[in-house]
Design an enzyme around this catalytic site. Structure first.
Site, PDB file in Angstrom:
ATOM      1  N   HIS A  49     -12.285  30.342  -0.731  1.00  0.00           N
ATOM      2  CA  HIS A  49     -12.297  30.942   0.456  1.00  0.00           C
ATOM      3  C   HIS A  49     -10.998  31.772   0.459  1.00  0.00           C
ATOM      4  CE1 HIS A  49     -12.044  30.763   4.966  1.00  0.00           C
ATOM      5  NE2 HIS A  49     -13.239  31.370   4.773  1.00  0.00           N
ATOM      6  N   HIS A  58      -9.393  39.605   6.248  1.00  0.00           N
ATOM      7  CA  HIS A  58      -9.964  38.874   6.922  1.00  0.00           C
ATOM      8  C   HIS A  58     -10.623  39.515   8.382  1.00  0.00           C
ATOM      9  CE1 HIS A  58     -11.925  35.347   8.779  1.00  0.00           C
ATOM     10  NE2 HIS A  58     -11.123  35.266   9.842  1.00  0.00           N
TER      11      HIS A  58
END
Length: 406
Positions: free
Chosen positions: A57, A99
């Site tokens: 991730h 992100h």
């Protein structure tokens, strides 16, 4: 509610079979509170019967600043099958890994006086956000920045060392590491806030597909999965590619009793909100909703609390979860995991694989009955038949998978 299916390109069914058999996916049969020393199941109970997929991730973001080549490299070295870049666009139309479009928490931009005038407020998914936005910087300017660890409880000693990578650089890294390791390293990109990017004239989808085409990653052997929290851009991608697509499913949080809570902007895909579509993320996980998703996607990726939730304790009757362990904050460590839902089985019945997120090793992210053991949480989900996990600590996910020994 009307869940209308859109046309699906003919190649999808054949490619799904080829792609899914090439992906590592997950299984299991268990209840909350299972322990890693429990005998392994007789077989993986994943959609294709193979082992669950481990995706780094944002790389190995528990150890290094997220979305850097160093973080992706570490995830690969730790055994991750896929690495996950979140993609946003620069002012001059390049895709870079961050992100969020707002980059002040993940880069050192705020410390650069030459960029001080770029600080602004923009609306992202209906919410005003103040900061510095990738879309106000050219790629050359982005390359002057360095990544930082946004979570204060994680190591900060690598801050300022790593560039912000382009999508092309990430694809090149995966190709290089595949050659070095002798195993195909997959790439699992997410289109971040596609409506926001489209509204500012920087749509992501065609740029994403062009980069994959240039890298030779568009055919049935390509180890690429595409994901989004929005629906419309996945439907658009479905018409353009036969690569596996995944519908991400968000939520606001969990209530005291463990029920999923939904509040804007985490209640529904933002493209639904913009066109006043009443369906929520939770609606997409009903049987009707899963049938709708199966019309354009190959998999669904809900927040893990949709699969195994956790309830709090309210000893003083104030309606709020208590700080059970007395550490000064209320988090997952103060909650107890509940029995799993039937979501994995229902999604599998619709032909959808199920990936879930995000697995983190810090105690604050682990239900109290897991006794601060990330291995226990992985064991629970793997036994439930999950097809893949996103982990900030891919080494822990890989070790937990190996321990089941199937």
């Amino acid at each position: 509610m009307s869940f209308m299916k859109i046309p699906v390109i003919e190649a999808r069914t054949a490619v799904r079979g080829v792609l899914l058999s090439a992906l590592l996916v997950g299984c299991g049969n268990g209840t909350s509170g299972g322990r890693p020393d429990t005998p392994p199941p007789e077989a993986w109970k994943t959609l294709n019967g193979e082992a669950p997929l481990v995706t780094g991730h944002r790389g190995a973001s528990g150890y290094l600043p997220e979305h850097t080549l160093a973080s992706y490299t570490l995830a690969i070295e730790q055994g991750a099958d896929f690495i996950e870049p979140d993609l946003v666009a620069t002012k001059d139309g390049h895709l870079v890994a961050r992100h969020e479009p707002e980059i002040s928490t993940t880069t050192d931009v705020a410390s650069k006086p030459e960029f001080a005038d770029r600080k602004t407020t923009k609306t992202v998914d209906g919410v005003p956000v103040e900061g510095f936005f990738a879309s106000d910087f050219t790629l050359a300017e982005i390359k002057q920045l360095r990544a930082v660890q946004p979570r204060s409880y994680r190591p900060q000693d690598q801050n300022g060392k790593y560039e912000i990578p382009t999508f092309e650089e990430i694809l090149a890294l995966a190709k290089q590491k595949s050659a070095e390791t002798g195993r195909a390293i997959g790439v699992y990109p997410e289109t971040k806030h596609p409506t926001y990017h489209a509204d500012i004239g920087l749509p992501l989808e065609d740029k994403l597909l062009a980069a994959l085409e240039q890298a030779g990653l568009t055919g049935p052997d390509a180890k690429v999965i595409l994901q989004s929290f929005e629906v419309g851009n996945l439907q658009y991608l479905r018409q353009k590619t036969s690569l596996p697509l995944v519908q991400l499913i968000d939520a606001d949080g969990v209530a005291l009793d463990g029920k999923i809570t939904l509040a804007p902007p985490f209640d529904k895909p933002y493209d639904f909100a913009k066109k006043n579509d009443p369906r929520t993320f939770a609606d997409l996980l009903t049987d009707e909703g899963l049938s709708f998703v199966a019309g354009y996607a190959d998999g669904v990726s809900p927040w893990k609390r949709y699969i195994v939730s956790a309830q709090g304790v309210d000893a003083d009757g104030d309606g709020e979860a208590d700080d059970v362990n007395g550490d000064g904050s209320v988090d997952d460590a103060d909650r107890t995991s509940l029995a799993p839902t039937d979501l994995v089985a229902r999604a599998h019945a619709k032909g959808l694989f199920v990936h879930t997120w995000t697995f983190r090793s810090e105690a604050m992210f682990l239900a109290g009955d897991y006794e601060a053991s990330p291995a226990t949480e992985y064991d629970v989900f793997y036994r439930l038949g999950i097809d893949g996990v996103f982990s900030d600590f891919p080494d822990e996910a890989v070790k937990a998978r190996a321990r089941l020994g199937l």
